[in-house]
Motif scaffolding. Structure first.
Motif: not given
Length: 204
Positions: A78-80, A88-90, A133-134
């Motif tokens: 969902x976040x990506x 992106x940093x989870x 993101x990929x």
């Protein structure tokens, strides 16, 4: 850095017995502490949660799991999908001492890899890690195939496992401390108390 911080806050906190993201450490909820630290190194912060009401006070964009009951991988999905940035940093919502310095290093590793995941003392930490993101396509396939373990997903992308020897600074294990049980929250309070004592001494 042009990057998105994604805070995973979709868990039930059954073992803690209360919403662990809203527990207080040094005057702030844990999720506020995380958002504050991520804000130092990202240009966007998203909360991935199925409980929007709990986090309205943060005034941050929120997104819910597209498919419920699929664990942290669904929050990453969902976040990506919502993220406006390639990097992106989870961060999961139960890590009160995350480090912007560590996060920045993981994000920089995405120049060469699709994911960068710290491993400390032989333990992998995929829920404070960087993902391009990929990798969303691989996440989608993993969920569709019911392969919900993040370790399995990481084997399907070009992931860098970052060990203590890779960091250009001394890694404090508290940066990756996470809480699931009440006694671990009590330990977090003790860690914070000790940190304040050290800061007080060094400031004199």
């Amino acid at each position: 850095m042009q990057a998105t911080g994604i805070i995973l806050a979709g868990g039930k906190s059954r073992r803690m017995g209360t919403n662990k993201a809203l527990l207080i450490v040094d005057g702030l909820t844990i999720i506020e502490r995380i958002a504050k630290e991520l804000g130092k190194i990202t240009t966007e912060i998203i909360i991935a949660t199925n409980n929007f009401e709990d986090y309205q006070f943060l005034n941050l964009p929120m997104v819910e799991d597209k498919i419920k009951g699929k664990g942290p991988l669904a929050g990453i999905q969902a976040g990506l999908a919502e993220s406006k940035n390639e990097k992106n940093l989870i961060a999961t919502c139960d890590m009160p001492f995350i480090s912007a310095k560590l996060g920045a290093f993981l994000l920089q590793s995405l120049d060469e890899y699709e994911a960068a995941v710290p491993e400390v003392s032989g333990r992998l930490h995929p829920l404070y890690a960087a993902y391009r993101k990929e990798t969303l396509g691989a996440v989608n396939r993993a969920i569709a195939d019911e392969n919900l373990k993040i370790r399995h997903f990481l084997k399907t992308v070009n992931a860098k496992i970052v060990t203590e020897n890779d960091f250009p600074f001394t890694l404090n294990e508290k940066y990756l401390y996470n809480m699931n049980h009440p006694e671990e929250y009590e330990q977090a309070l003790r860690i914070q108390s000790e940190m304040k004592k050290i800061e007080g001494v060094s400031g004199n």
